[in-house]
Design a protein around this motif. Structure first.
Motif, PDB file in Angstrom:
ATOM      1  N   VAL A 222      36.089  36.804  39.961  1.00 49.36           N
ATOM      2  CA  VAL A 222      37.641  36.391  39.252  1.00 49.36           C
ATOM      3  C   VAL A 222      38.876  36.584  40.695  1.00 49.36           C
ATOM      4  O   VAL A 222      39.218  37.738  41.431  1.00 49.36           O
ATOM      5  CB  VAL A 222      38.178  38.348  38.955  1.00 49.36           C
ATOM      6  CG1 VAL A 222      40.035  38.747  38.273  1.00 49.36           C
ATOM      7  CG2 VAL A 222      36.874  38.478  37.633  1.00 49.36           C
ATOM      8  N   GLY A 223      39.907  35.374  40.724  1.00 43.76           N
ATOM      9  CA  GLY A 223      41.165  34.826  41.320  1.00 43.76           C
ATOM     10  C   GLY A 223      41.917  35.745  40.939  1.00 43.76           C
ATOM     11  O   GLY A 223      42.050  35.934  39.700  1.00 43.76           O
ATOM     12  N   ILE A 224      42.975  36.492  42.462  1.00 42.13           N
ATOM     13  CA  ILE A 224      44.350  36.901  41.555  1.00 42.13           C
ATOM     14  C   ILE A 224      44.992  36.360  41.814  1.00 42.13           C
ATOM     15  O   ILE A 224      45.460  35.206  43.125  1.00 42.13           O
ATOM     16  CB  ILE A 224      44.463  38.229  42.765  1.00 42.13           C
ATOM     17  CG1 ILE A 224      43.025  39.335  42.661  1.00 42.13           C
ATOM     18  CG2 ILE A 224      45.741  38.339  42.219  1.00 42.13           C
ATOM     19  CD1 ILE A 224      43.247  40.133  43.444  1.00 42.13           C
ATOM     20  N   ARG A 225      46.237  35.890  41.027  1.00 39.55           N
ATOM     21  CA  ARG A 225      46.986  34.865  40.394  1.00 39.55           C
ATOM     22  C   ARG A 225      47.591  35.217  41.725  1.00 39.55           C
ATOM     23  O   ARG A 225      48.258  35.796  41.969  1.00 39.55           O
ATOM     24  CB  ARG A 225      47.439  34.214  39.375  1.00 39.55           C
ATOM     25  CG  ARG A 225      46.456  34.156  38.501  1.00 39.55           C
ATOM     26  CD  ARG A 225      47.770  33.603  37.391  1.00 39.55           C
ATOM     27  NE  ARG A 225      46.675  32.764  36.558  1.00 39.55           N
ATOM     28  CZ  ARG A 225      46.875  32.049  36.134  1.00 39.55           C
ATOM     29  NH1 ARG A 225      46.453  30.975  36.874  1.00 39.55           N
ATOM     30  NH2 ARG A 225      45.434  31.717  34.940  1.00 39.55           N
ATOM     31  N   THR A 226      48.884  33.952  43.017  1.00 36.51           N
ATOM     32  CA  THR A 226      48.465  32.471  42.358  1.00 36.51           C
ATOM     33  C   THR A 226      46.895  32.222  43.296  1.00 36.51           C
ATOM     34  O   THR A 226      45.899  31.660  42.806  1.00 36.51           O
ATOM     35  CB  THR A 226      49.550  32.147  43.006  1.00 36.51           C
ATOM     36  OG1 THR A 226      50.618  32.300  42.354  1.00 36.51           O
ATOM     37  CG2 THR A 226      49.667  30.324  42.373  1.00 36.51           C
ATOM     38  N   ARG A 227      47.125  32.598  44.665  1.00 32.53           N
ATOM     39  CA  ARG A 227      45.753  31.809  45.601  1.00 32.53           C
ATOM     40  C   ARG A 227      44.519  32.533  45.405  1.00 32.53           C
ATOM     41  O   ARG A 227      44.116  31.263  46.174  1.00 32.53           O
ATOM     42  CB  ARG A 227      46.463  31.674  46.637  1.00 32.53           C
ATOM     43  CG  ARG A 227      47.887  30.700  46.750  1.00 32.53           C
ATOM     44  CD  ARG A 227      48.981  30.490  48.445  1.00 32.53           C
ATOM     45  NE  ARG A 227      49.631  30.150  48.051  1.00 32.53           N
ATOM     46  CZ  ARG A 227      50.999  29.704  47.425  1.00 32.53           C
ATOM     47  NH1 ARG A 227      50.927  30.582  46.515  1.00 32.53           N
ATOM     48  NH2 ARG A 227      51.412  29.231  47.290  1.00 32.53           N
TER      49      ARG A 227
ATOM     50  N   ILE B 266      48.219  39.501  37.899  1.00 37.02           N
ATOM     51  CA  ILE B 266      48.981  41.690  38.310  1.00 37.02           C
ATOM     52  C   ILE B 266      49.804  41.723  38.025  1.00 37.02           C
ATOM     53  O   ILE B 266      50.654  43.280  37.980  1.00 37.02           O
ATOM     54  CB  ILE B 266      48.076  41.593  39.454  1.00 37.02           C
ATOM     55  CG1 ILE B 266      49.087  41.076  40.397  1.00 37.02           C
ATOM     56  CG2 ILE B 266      46.392  41.333  39.387  1.00 37.02           C
ATOM     57  CD1 ILE B 266      48.724  41.620  42.002  1.00 37.02           C
ATOM     58  N   THR B 267      50.956  40.661  37.578  1.00 39.06           N
ATOM     59  CA  THR B 267      51.967  41.213  37.549  1.00 39.06           C
ATOM     60  C   THR B 267      52.885  42.340  36.618  1.00 39.06           C
ATOM     61  O   THR B 267      53.299  43.587  36.721  1.00 39.06           O
ATOM     62  CB  THR B 267      52.901  40.309  36.726  1.00 39.06           C
ATOM     63  OG1 THR B 267      52.887  38.663  37.232  1.00 39.06           O
ATOM     64  CG2 THR B 267      54.930  40.052  37.595  1.00 39.06           C
ATOM     65  N   LEU B 268      51.888  42.525  35.381  1.00 41.08           N
ATOM     66  CA  LEU B 268      52.059  43.255  34.642  1.00 41.08           C
ATOM     67  C   LEU B 268      51.827  45.103  35.191  1.00 41.08           C
ATOM     68  O   LEU B 268      51.945  45.597  34.544  1.00 41.08           O
ATOM     69  CB  LEU B 268      51.898  43.528  33.281  1.00 41.08           C
ATOM     70  CG  LEU B 268      52.552  42.128  32.510  1.00 41.08           C
ATOM     71  CD1 LEU B 268      51.601  42.007  31.144  1.00 41.08           C
ATOM     72  CD2 LEU B 268      53.642  42.064  32.269  1.00 41.08           C
ATOM     73  N   TYR B 269      51.050  45.285  36.005  1.00 42.61           N
ATOM     74  CA  TYR B 269      50.645  45.889  36.717  1.00 42.61           C
ATOM     75  C   TYR B 269      51.292  46.390  37.546  1.00 42.61           C
ATOM     76  O   TYR B 269      50.466  46.880  38.290  1.00 42.61           O
ATOM     77  CB  TYR B 269      49.073  46.326  37.030  1.00 42.61           C
ATOM     78  CG  TYR B 269      48.225  45.818  35.408  1.00 42.61           C
ATOM     79  CD1 TYR B 269      47.408  46.921  34.892  1.00 42.61           C
ATOM     80  CD2 TYR B 269      48.057  44.761  34.881  1.00 42.61           C
ATOM     81  CE1 TYR B 269      46.540  47.130  33.440  1.00 42.61           C
ATOM     82  CE2 TYR B 269      47.776  44.484  33.471  1.00 42.61           C
ATOM     83  CZ  TYR B 269      46.575  45.595  32.942  1.00 42.61           C
ATOM     84  OH  TYR B 269      46.275  45.947  31.641  1.00 42.61           O
ATOM     85  N   ARG B 270      51.874  46.282  38.299  1.00 38.30           N
ATOM     86  CA  ARG B 270      52.478  45.881  39.471  1.00 38.30           C
ATOM     87  C   ARG B 270      53.018  47.373  39.542  1.00 38.30           C
ATOM     88  O   ARG B 270      53.477  48.078  38.838  1.00 38.30           O
ATOM     89  CB  ARG B 270      53.858  44.858  40.437  1.00 38.30           C
ATOM     90  CG  ARG B 270      52.517  43.666  40.073  1.00 38.30           C
ATOM     91  CD  ARG B 270      53.817  42.874  40.830  1.00 38.30           C
ATOM     92  NE  ARG B 270      54.258  42.785  42.548  1.00 38.30           N
ATOM     93  CZ  ARG B 270      53.034  42.899  43.049  1.00 38.30           C
ATOM     94  NH1 ARG B 270      52.344  41.253  42.888  1.00 38.30           N
ATOM     95  NH2 ARG B 270      53.477  42.860  44.695  1.00 38.30           N
TER      96      ARG B 270
ATOM     97  N   VAL C 279      33.776  40.131  41.687  1.00 44.10           N
ATOM     98  CA  VAL C 279      34.311  40.350  42.939  1.00 44.10           C
ATOM     99  C   VAL C 279      35.852  39.410  42.440  1.00 44.10           C
ATOM    100  O   VAL C 279      35.465  38.002  42.180  1.00 44.10           O
ATOM    101  CB  VAL C 279      33.045  39.391  43.896  1.00 44.10           C
ATOM    102  CG1 VAL C 279      33.719  39.096  45.190  1.00 44.10           C
ATOM    103  CG2 VAL C 279      31.871  39.522  43.708  1.00 44.10           C
ATOM    104  N   LEU C 280      36.519  41.036  43.217  1.00 47.45           N
ATOM    105  CA  LEU C 280      38.234  39.912  43.082  1.00 47.45           C
ATOM    106  C   LEU C 280      38.816  39.325  44.652  1.00 47.45           C
ATOM    107  O   LEU C 280      37.509  39.546  45.482  1.00 47.45           O
ATOM    108  CB  LEU C 280      38.439  41.396  43.385  1.00 47.45           C
ATOM    109  CG  LEU C 280      38.917  41.817  41.907  1.00 47.45           C
ATOM    110  CD1 LEU C 280      40.218  43.632  42.293  1.00 47.45           C
ATOM    111  CD2 LEU C 280      39.746  41.254  41.057  1.00 47.45           C
ATOM    112  N   VAL C 281      39.325  38.004  44.270  1.00 47.67           N
ATOM    113  CA  VAL C 281      39.461  37.537  44.936  1.00 47.67           C
ATOM    114  C   VAL C 281      40.179  37.008  45.556  1.00 47.67           C
ATOM    115  O   VAL C 281      41.540  37.143  44.424  1.00 47.67           O
ATOM    116  CB  VAL C 281      39.036  35.871  45.226  1.00 47.67           C
ATOM    117  CG1 VAL C 281      38.471  35.250  46.487  1.00 47.67           C
ATOM    118  CG2 VAL C 281      37.065  35.604  44.840  1.00 47.67           C
TER     119      VAL C 281
ATOM    120  N   ALA D 226      46.486  46.963  41.729  1.00 45.73           N
ATOM    121  CA  ALA D 226      47.278  46.808  40.673  1.00 45.73           C
ATOM    122  C   ALA D 226      45.579  45.477  39.927  1.00 45.73           C
ATOM    123  O   ALA D 226      45.438  45.916  38.591  1.00 45.73           O
ATOM    124  CB  ALA D 226      48.434  45.864  40.578  1.00 45.73           C
ATOM    125  N   ALA D 227      45.380  44.711  40.423  1.00 46.00           N
ATOM    126  CA  ALA D 227      44.178  44.406  40.070  1.00 46.00           C
ATOM    127  C   ALA D 227      42.963  45.123  39.151  1.00 46.00           C
ATOM    128  O   ALA D 227      42.399  44.826  38.380  1.00 46.00           O
ATOM    129  CB  ALA D 227      43.644  42.767  41.458  1.00 46.00           C
TER     130      ALA D 227
END
Lengths: 207, 309
Positions: A57-62, A89-93, A119-121, A133-134
């Motif tokens: 699971v990639g975290i936006r953006t990069r 993750i904007t809504l969780y920041r 796996v968070l990336v 947040a993620a």
């Protein structure tokens, strides 16, 4: 003053601050990405005994293009297809109050996360707040067996008890420095940028 | 041009918004629609914010939609309906608003039967106010959800032809939509009995027709308006049967339109009066999709107004 740092095969450009005669010129060097990503792919396979239950699971953006690259490396080790998703993750920041509105982008997860090794990336691990947040966001989608973290660069200065399971490169930094990862898919080129001093405005994403 | 920023702003009508601002609001919606499709339909974004729904007119859809939108964003939403409020004890609107503001409310959603009440409260209060319908004036969130639904179904808005049918003169939905659609480069045509068409529509860049069968022919969207019996002080048409005869959207009339025509209605619908049941429930109808999108549009709006400092 602009100086080039070379560390164990990684080329990092350190860009000068005020008074730098070359401050308008781009002074970074392409970084050979595939090495550390291939190593991380092997570590993921080893730790999870294959890729059967792994979800990237990639975290936006990069984090998203990085997750896709990692996926290609995993395919070369284990042919079993690994689902790849993207999370915004904007809504969780926890810093929404502190700044101006960020655009919210889509979250798309390819499959239910219950019982999976997620796996968070992300590109850069810094304070750990994005990862917090993620993780909050992920748990709204189910109950993964484990959540693991892969980052291209760990620059230190954690503010939360969070660490990465897979690190492309540890880069010691000062707090007033900025670490920027540029990716071909988003920025048109691959590079790591180390900028001293004042924060430089950036169009999207964050470290 | 300065960057568009809705933080702390009121949303009172589509007349006040630029095309770029409307575009910005519409583009913000899709991620919020995704939140409503999750098992856990809640994000923590507006934790600690308090929203008051102040409704002086009956409403199920809009009030519930704002309430659900606020709660999915983790805000606390309080509904005040006029029947149980202290206004029925003779308190003035202004005193009531003062008291709500004194309770550190962060945002007020207002519906009132008199045009301009949300504007008056917005001028008077320092907190943002969203107009949820004022008299026959504006209903901006309805226009936003209509535009979002049209774009979702047809792919784009520009150069599409929309036909609004019914009581144009008394419809805040029609007004908000006409303002917004014209700004976004859509063609707008209205149709209804002459008694229901206000003078001066042409000045808004709207085509006017009283022949439904003719007006429907090249329309991409047909938006039926509710016959608002409670608002009619005078009789605007001889009988419901006669109105239905000429202006009810029947399956037969719909066949005259484009094959891929989209049917909208802001609700609540009067089946058999302005829309036939088989059309309301048919494949061309996006009426329930409008309701789904209404929640997402309001979530996005609350985020843009209350998110950030």
């Amino acid at each position: 003053m602009t100086s080039l740092r070379v560390q164990g095969g990684f080329f990092l450009a350190r860009k000068g601050t005020k008074g730098c005669s070359r401050s308008k010129g781009r002074s970074w060097t392409p970084w050979p990405w595939s090495g550390p990503l291939r190593r991380i792919a092997h570590e993921i396979v080893e730790r999870n005994r294959g890729t059967q239950q792994v979800v990237l699971v990639g975290i936006r953006t990069r984090g998203v293009p990085l997750a896709q690259r990692l996926h290609r490396h995993l395919q070369q080790i284990e042919p079993h297809p690994v689902p790849v998703g993207a999370i915004d993750i904007t809504l969780y920041r926890d810093d929404l109050r502190l700044q101006k509105n960020r655009p919210v982008h889509a979250t798309s997860l390819p499959c239910p996360l219950d019982g999976k090794h997620v796996v968070l990336v992300d590109d850069v691990l810094y304070t750990g707040r994005s990862i917090r947040a993620a993780m909050d966001a992920l748990t709204d989608f189910g109950r993964p067996q484990t959540i693991q973290l892969a980052v291209l660069i760990d620059r230190g200065h954690r503010e939360l008890p969070i660490r990465a399971d897979y690190v492309g490169k540890n880069v010691p930094t000062a707090r007033n420095e900025q670490v920027r990862v540029l990716l071909r898919e988003v920025d048109g080129e691959d590079a790591v940028l180390l900028v001293a001093g004042e924060p430089v405005p950036r169009t999207q994403g964050d470290a | 041009m300065t960057a568009i920023d809705f933080r702390g702003r009121d949303l009172l009508g589509m007349a006040e918004l630029s095309a770029a601002e409307i575009r910005y609001l519409l583009d913000a919606v899709p991620p919020f629609k995704e939140v409503s499709q999750r098992d856990i339909k809640k994000v923590p974004t507006l934790r600690g914010k308090t929203i008051v729904n102040l409704f002086f007119e009956p409403s199920t859809r809009t009030r519930t939609s704002f309430e659900i939108a606020g709660k999915r964003m983790s805000a606390d939403v309080i509904n005040v309906s006029v029947a149980t409020s202290s206004l029925s004890k003779g308190e003035s609107l202004r005193d009531m608003a003062d008291n709500l503001a004194a309770m550190q409310v962060d945002l007020l959603v207002v519906r009132h039967q008199v045009a301009g009440v949300p504007h008056m409260l917005a001028r008077y209060l320092s907190i943002p106010v969203i107009n949820a319908g004022d008299g026959a004036h504006e209903h901006p969130t309805q226009a936003l959800l209509d535009l979002f639904t049209i774009e979702e179904r047809l792919g784009s808005l520009r150069d599409k032809t929309v036909l609004l049918v019914g009581d144009i003169a008394n419809s805040r939905v029609a007004r908000s939509n006409i303002f917004a659609m014209r700004k976004l480069g859509m063609r707008v045509r209205v149709c209804g009995p002459r008694t229901m068409l206000p003078p001066g529509l042409e000045r808004l860049g709207v085509e006017v027709s009283s022949d439904f069968d003719e007006a429907i022919q090249d329309a991409d969207v047909v938006m039926m308006l509710r016959i608002q019996r409670e608002r009619h002080g005078e009789v605007l048409f001889p009988s419901p049967q006669e109105y239905a005869e000429r202006y009810c959207l029947t399956a037969e009339r719909l066949r005259r339109a484009k094959a891929e025509v989209l049917v909208l209605h802001p609700g609540p619908i009067n089946r058999g009066l302005e829309i036939a049941p088989e059309v309301a429930d048919g494949l061309a109808s996006a009426i329930l999709q409008q309701v789904t999108n209404g929640v997402a549009v309001r979530m996005a709006l609350l985020y843009l107004i209350l998110g950030g400092s």
